[in-house]
Motif scaffolding. Structure first.
Motif, PDB file in Angstrom:
ATOM      1  N   PRO A  62      31.962 -13.758  25.145  1.00 64.83           N
ATOM      2  CA  PRO A  62      32.429 -13.208  23.943  1.00 64.83           C
ATOM      3  C   PRO A  62      34.254 -13.287  24.270  1.00 64.83           C
ATOM      4  O   PRO A  62      34.533 -13.211  25.342  1.00 64.83           O
ATOM      5  N   ILE A  63      34.911 -13.077  23.228  1.00 62.06           N
ATOM      6  CA  ILE A  63      36.401 -13.378  23.266  1.00 62.06           C
ATOM      7  C   ILE A  63      36.973 -12.313  24.171  1.00 62.06           C
ATOM      8  O   ILE A  63      37.753 -12.887  25.259  1.00 62.06           O
ATOM      9  N   MET A  66      36.318 -13.898  27.839  1.00 66.07           N
ATOM     10  CA  MET A  66      37.283 -14.927  27.999  1.00 66.07           C
ATOM     11  C   MET A  66      38.566 -14.794  28.253  1.00 66.07           C
ATOM     12  O   MET A  66      39.179 -15.303  28.909  1.00 66.07           O
ATOM     13  N   ARG A  85      36.349 -23.698  26.988  1.00 70.51           N
ATOM     14  CA  ARG A  85      35.811 -22.535  26.429  1.00 70.51           C
ATOM     15  C   ARG A  85      34.961 -22.797  25.426  1.00 70.51           C
ATOM     16  O   ARG A  85      35.076 -23.459  24.533  1.00 70.51           O
ATOM     17  N   GLU A  86      33.937 -21.779  25.333  1.00 65.34           N
ATOM     18  CA  GLU A  86      33.177 -21.573  24.300  1.00 65.34           C
ATOM     19  C   GLU A  86      32.627 -20.375  24.005  1.00 65.34           C
ATOM     20  O   GLU A  86      32.353 -19.295  24.960  1.00 65.34           O
ATOM     21  N   VAL A  87      32.936 -20.058  22.660  1.00 64.36           N
ATOM     22  CA  VAL A  87      32.787 -18.359  22.181  1.00 64.36           C
ATOM     23  C   VAL A  87      31.425 -18.348  21.832  1.00 64.36           C
ATOM     24  O   VAL A  87      30.985 -19.127  21.170  1.00 64.36           O
ATOM     25  N   CYS A  89      29.396 -15.070  20.156  1.00 64.07           N
ATOM     26  CA  CYS A  89      29.434 -13.446  19.690  1.00 64.07           C
ATOM     27  C   CYS A  89      28.944 -13.299  18.297  1.00 64.07           C
ATOM     28  O   CYS A  89      28.640 -14.378  17.615  1.00 64.07           O
ATOM     29  N   MET A  94      34.142 -11.845  15.314  1.00 59.01           N
ATOM     30  CA  MET A  94      35.408 -12.735  15.184  1.00 59.01           C
ATOM     31  C   MET A  94      36.253 -12.712  14.199  1.00 59.01           C
ATOM     32  O   MET A  94      37.483 -13.184  14.169  1.00 59.01           O
ATOM     33  N   TRP A  99      42.450 -16.383  18.706  1.00 61.00           N
ATOM     34  CA  TRP A  99      41.774 -17.017  19.542  1.00 61.00           C
ATOM     35  C   TRP A  99      42.541 -17.509  20.799  1.00 61.00           C
ATOM     36  O   TRP A  99      43.855 -17.280  20.746  1.00 61.00           O
TER      37      TRP A  99
END
Length: 100
Positions: A62-63, A66, A85-87, A89, A94, A99
């Motif tokens: 999740p953001i 990250m 990176r890969e979100v 959630c 979002m 970002w």
């Protein structure tokens, strides 16, 4: 999950190291066997193993997670191009988010 990661590392001829963090280990989890660390992932605790300028880094989650991982990497002069990176959630979380 830790066992799967370790088996995958063996299969790939140890091309990567595995450090497993369990945010909330179960009573049956054995530290050092099932997981290496308890609690939230903290790059500072494994900095001597991972912070190599020529390595690629994959940060998934999740953001908020990250963001916490991103800053220590940048602070160690890890170039942005080496960070993937890969979100994941809930879509609602979002909305209205900046970002990385």
């Amino acid at each position: 999950m830790g066992d799967w990661l370790r088996e995958t590392a063996k299969f790939l001829d140890s091309k990567f190291d595995v450090d497993v963090f369990y945010g909330d280990p179960l009573p049956r989890d054995v530290s050092g066997k099932d997981n290496n660390y308890s609690g939230f992932v903290d790059i500072k605790s494994i900095k001597n193993k991972i912070l190599l300028s020529d390595a690629d880094y994959y940060v998934l989650g999740p953001i908020p997670f990250m963001r916490i991982q991103h800053d220590p990497l940048r602070g160690r002069d890890i170039h942005e191009a080496r960070t993937r990176r890969e979100v994941f959630c809930q879509i609602r979380s979002m909305r209205n988010r900046r970002w990385l």
